[in-house]
Design a protein around this motif. Structure first.
Motif, PDB file in Angstrom:
ATOM      1  N   ASP A   9      47.916  83.921  19.557  1.00 12.18           N
ATOM      2  CA  ASP A   9      46.761  83.609  20.406  1.00 12.18           C
ATOM      3  C   ASP A   9      47.212  83.438  21.854  1.00 12.18           C
ATOM      4  OD1 ASP A   9      44.542  82.451  21.719  1.00 12.18           O
ATOM      5  OD2 ASP A   9      43.804  81.654  19.820  1.00 12.18           O
ATOM      6  N   PRO A  10      46.654  84.208  22.794  1.00 13.99           N
ATOM      7  CA  PRO A  10      47.045  84.070  24.209  1.00 13.99           C
ATOM      8  C   PRO A  10      46.820  82.673  24.766  1.00 13.99           C
ATOM      9  CG  PRO A  10      45.785  86.086  23.855  1.00 13.99           C
ATOM     10  CD  PRO A  10      45.697  85.303  22.591  1.00 13.99           C
ATOM     11  N   PHE A  11      45.829  81.957  24.235  1.00  8.31           N
ATOM     12  CA  PHE A  11      45.557  80.605  24.734  1.00  8.31           C
ATOM     13  C   PHE A  11      46.743  79.687  24.475  1.00  8.31           C
ATOM     14  CE2 PHE A  11      44.158  76.267  23.684  1.00  8.31           C
ATOM     15  CZ  PHE A  11      43.658  75.879  24.916  1.00  8.31           C
ATOM     16  N   TYR A  12      47.237  79.675  23.253  1.00  8.77           N
ATOM     17  CA  TYR A  12      48.353  78.802  22.905  1.00  8.77           C
ATOM     18  C   TYR A  12      49.651  79.283  23.561  1.00  8.77           C
ATOM     19  CZ  TYR A  12      45.078  76.945  19.504  1.00  8.77           C
ATOM     20  OH  TYR A  12      43.978  76.386  18.915  1.00  8.77           O
ATOM     21  N   GLN A  13      49.776  80.587  23.735  1.00  5.93           N
ATOM     22  CA  GLN A  13      50.933  81.104  24.474  1.00  5.93           C
ATOM     23  C   GLN A  13      50.926  80.586  25.912  1.00  5.93           C
ATOM     24  OE1 GLN A  13      50.749  85.374  24.177  1.00  5.93           O
ATOM     25  NE2 GLN A  13      51.073  85.400  21.969  1.00  5.93           N
ATOM     26  N   GLY A  14      49.733  80.594  26.519  1.00  5.98           N
ATOM     27  CA  GLY A  14      49.619  80.104  27.889  1.00  5.98           C
ATOM     28  C   GLY A  14      49.903  78.615  27.994  1.00  5.98           C
ATOM     29  N   VAL A  15      49.429  77.834  27.011  1.00  7.33           N
ATOM     30  CA  VAL A  15      49.685  76.388  27.022  1.00  7.33           C
ATOM     31  C   VAL A  15      51.175  76.117  26.886  1.00  7.33           C
ATOM     32  CG1 VAL A  15      49.309  74.225  25.785  1.00  7.33           C
ATOM     33  CG2 VAL A  15      47.406  75.808  26.119  1.00  7.33           C
ATOM     34  N   LEU A  16      51.838  76.852  25.999  1.00 11.32           N
ATOM     35  CA  LEU A  16      53.278  76.669  25.812  1.00 11.32           C
ATOM     36  C   LEU A  16      54.047  77.049  27.071  1.00 11.32           C
ATOM     37  CD1 LEU A  16      55.542  75.911  23.861  1.00 11.32           C
ATOM     38  CD2 LEU A  16      55.551  78.272  23.051  1.00 11.32           C
ATOM     39  N   ALA A  17      53.656  78.170  27.697  1.00  9.17           N
ATOM     40  CA  ALA A  17      54.321  78.597  28.932  1.00  9.17           C
ATOM     41  C   ALA A  17      54.081  77.595  30.054  1.00  9.17           C
ATOM     42  CB  ALA A  17      53.822  79.981  29.347  1.00  9.17           C
ATOM     43  N   ASN A  18      52.868  77.065  30.145  1.00  8.67           N
ATOM     44  CA  ASN A  18      52.557  76.076  31.176  1.00  8.67           C
ATOM     45  C   ASN A  18      53.353  74.789  30.954  1.00  8.67           C
ATOM     46  OD1 ASN A  18      50.859  75.116  33.459  1.00  8.67           O
ATOM     47  ND2 ASN A  18      50.036  73.715  31.930  1.00  8.67           N
ATOM     48  N   THR A  19      53.494  74.399  29.693  1.00 15.07           N
ATOM     49  CA  THR A  19      54.275  73.203  29.367  1.00 15.07           C
ATOM     50  C   THR A  19      55.728  73.386  29.781  1.00 15.07           C
ATOM     51  OG1 THR A  19      52.824  72.741  27.479  1.00 15.07           O
ATOM     52  CG2 THR A  19      54.964  71.638  27.519  1.00 15.07           C
ATOM     53  N   ALA A  20      56.310  74.555  29.447  1.00 16.12           N
ATOM     54  CA  ALA A  20      57.708  74.817  29.811  1.00 16.12           C
ATOM     55  C   ALA A  20      57.882  74.876  31.329  1.00 16.12           C
ATOM     56  CB  ALA A  20      58.171  76.130  29.173  1.00 16.12           C
ATOM     57  N   LYS A  21      56.894  75.447  32.019  1.00 18.11           N
ATOM     58  CA  LYS A  21      56.971  75.543  33.487  1.00 18.11           C
ATOM     59  C   LYS A  21      56.960  74.164  34.131  1.00 18.11           C
ATOM     60  CE  LYS A  21      54.352  77.283  37.468  1.00 18.11           C
ATOM     61  NZ  LYS A  21      53.137  78.025  37.896  1.00 18.11           N
ATOM     62  N   ILE A  22      56.006  73.322  33.732  1.00 17.84           N
ATOM     63  CA  ILE A  22      55.913  71.978  34.303  1.00 17.84           C
ATOM     64  C   ILE A  22      57.137  71.153  33.936  1.00 17.84           C
ATOM     65  CG2 ILE A  22      54.627  69.800  34.176  1.00 17.84           C
ATOM     66  CD1 ILE A  22      52.077  71.411  34.056  1.00 17.84           C
ATOM     67  N   ALA A  23      57.617  71.293  32.701  1.00 16.67           N
ATOM     68  CA  ALA A  23      58.813  70.552  32.282  1.00 16.67           C
ATOM     69  C   ALA A  23      60.031  70.996  33.081  1.00 16.67           C
ATOM     70  CB  ALA A  23      59.053  70.762  30.785  1.00 16.67           C
ATOM     71  N   GLY A  24      60.143  72.305  33.337  1.00 22.55           N
ATOM     72  CA  GLY A  24      61.275  72.807  34.116  1.00 22.55           C
ATOM     73  C   GLY A  24      61.248  72.326  35.557  1.00 22.55           C
ATOM     74  N   ILE A  25      60.072  72.386  36.183  1.00 20.28           N
ATOM     75  CA  ILE A  25      59.950  71.920  37.572  1.00 20.28           C
ATOM     76  C   ILE A  25      60.221  70.414  37.655  1.00 20.28           C
ATOM     77  CG2 ILE A  25      58.350  71.623  39.500  1.00 20.28           C
ATOM     78  CD1 ILE A  25      56.944  74.180  38.591  1.00 20.28           C
ATOM     79  N   SER A  26      59.679  69.662  36.713  1.00 19.25           N
ATOM     80  CA  SER A  26      59.886  68.215  36.711  1.00 19.25           C
ATOM     81  C   SER A  26      61.354  67.874  36.517  1.00 19.25           C
ATOM     82  CB  SER A  26      59.047  67.565  35.603  1.00 19.25           C
ATOM     83  OG  SER A  26      57.674  67.841  35.762  1.00 19.25           O
ATOM     84  N   THR A  27      62.023  68.609  35.638  1.00 19.93           N
ATOM     85  CA  THR A  27      63.448  68.365  35.399  1.00 19.93           C
ATOM     86  C   THR A  27      64.266  68.668  36.646  1.00 19.93           C
ATOM     87  OG1 THR A  27      63.202  68.878  33.041  1.00 19.93           O
ATOM     88  CG2 THR A  27      65.426  68.985  33.967  1.00 19.93           C
TER      89      THR A  27
END
Length: 285
Positions: A62-80
């Protein structure tokens, strides 16, 4: 030889209780969550007790869950990354303080935020970032902006909130490694004509990389699985995996699909953490 074998056996026997506790309280729930992820949701029975991979096909396709996972990894990476950039100078300053009393005070001040729950800290950030909050009041008073700007309920606000949560973990982790680096190496570098900044970049930072890698892994894992900060500071439109897992299990009562999202989140977190750690190790070690 027999005496050494007995000592080794006694040492192994001492580890068994701890191993059993870890297995019972950590591994067993993870195995149960994985089992639920292979089940099928039923509105009446909640779970049908079957084995199937349909939940993983739905979540990964599902593209929706793919987008949520990618957004989570992006925010986690920037925060780290933001956390490490802010934490390293702080940890270095603490490790080079001569007074033991002052160092203890600084460490206590660093750890104090951990005594507060994430929800409390997120609520405090809501007061700061609101339209009529402290930040906008200061900006308006200084003439930086003509009207209040939207800070709360944005990805940037989530990054700020997560960074504040992760900073104590990163500072303490790196400070312990920096303490082990002798100051004589800095003195030798500066005696050869290197500036203090160049000394830190070429001498201290490479030696402190084990602490940087460990701090990055801890911060990234915590950011990937954050719940309170994205919900309170990000708002309902901020889609991240932690709140999504909670929504599926607590609100929809879809335990199989919620467990599937949790397993995917854990797997992605472990893989990205290992890959980034290996990359840093190959580059600096």
């Amino acid at each position: 030889m027999q005496e050494e074998g007995r000592r080794s056996y006694r040492g192994s026997a001492l580890v068994i209780p701890a191993l059993l506790l870890v297995t019972a309280f950590l591994m067993a729930p993870l195995v149960l969550v994985f089992r639920y992820s292979l089940d099928q949701f039923d509105p009446a029975k909640l779970m049908l007790g079957v084995f199937q991979a349909g939940n993983y096909v739905k979540a990964l396709g599902d593209p929706f869950y793919q987008g949520v996972l990618a957004n989570t990894a992006k925010i986690a990476g920037i925060s780290t990354a933001a956390t490490i950039l802010l934490a390293f100078p702080t940890a270095y300053c603490i490790s080079r303080v001569q007074s033991e009393r002052m160092r203890s005070i600084l460490i206590i001040l660093t750890v104090v935020p951990l005594l507060l729950g994430n929800a409390v800290r997120a609520a405090a950030w809501m007061v700061v970032m609101g339209t009529k909050g402290v930040a906008n009041s200061v900006f308006l008073a200084l003439g930086i902006v003509d009207e209040p700007i939207k800070i709360l309920y944005t990805p940037e606000a989530v990054v700020i909130g997560l960074t504040s949560v992760l900073l104590p973990y990163a500072i303490i982790t790196m400070q312990s490694v920096l303490d082990s680096i002798p100051t004589s190496l800095e003195e030798a570098s500066q005696s050869l004509g290197h500036s203090p900044l160049r000394t830190i970049a070429t001498v201290i930072l490479p030696l402190a990389m084990p602490g940087v890698v460990a701090a990055s892994a801890i911060c990234f894992a915590l950011a990937m699985n954050a719940y309170a900060t994205p919900v309170l500071i990000g708002g309902p439109k901020m889609m991240m995996m932690g709140p999504l897992v909670y929504e599926q299990i607590a609100k929809v009562s879809n335990w199989p699909f919620g467990s599937t999202l949790a397993c995917i989140l854990m797997a992605v977190t472990v893989v990205l953490t290992i890959v980034s750690s290996r990359y840093l190790q190959k580059k600096y070690f």
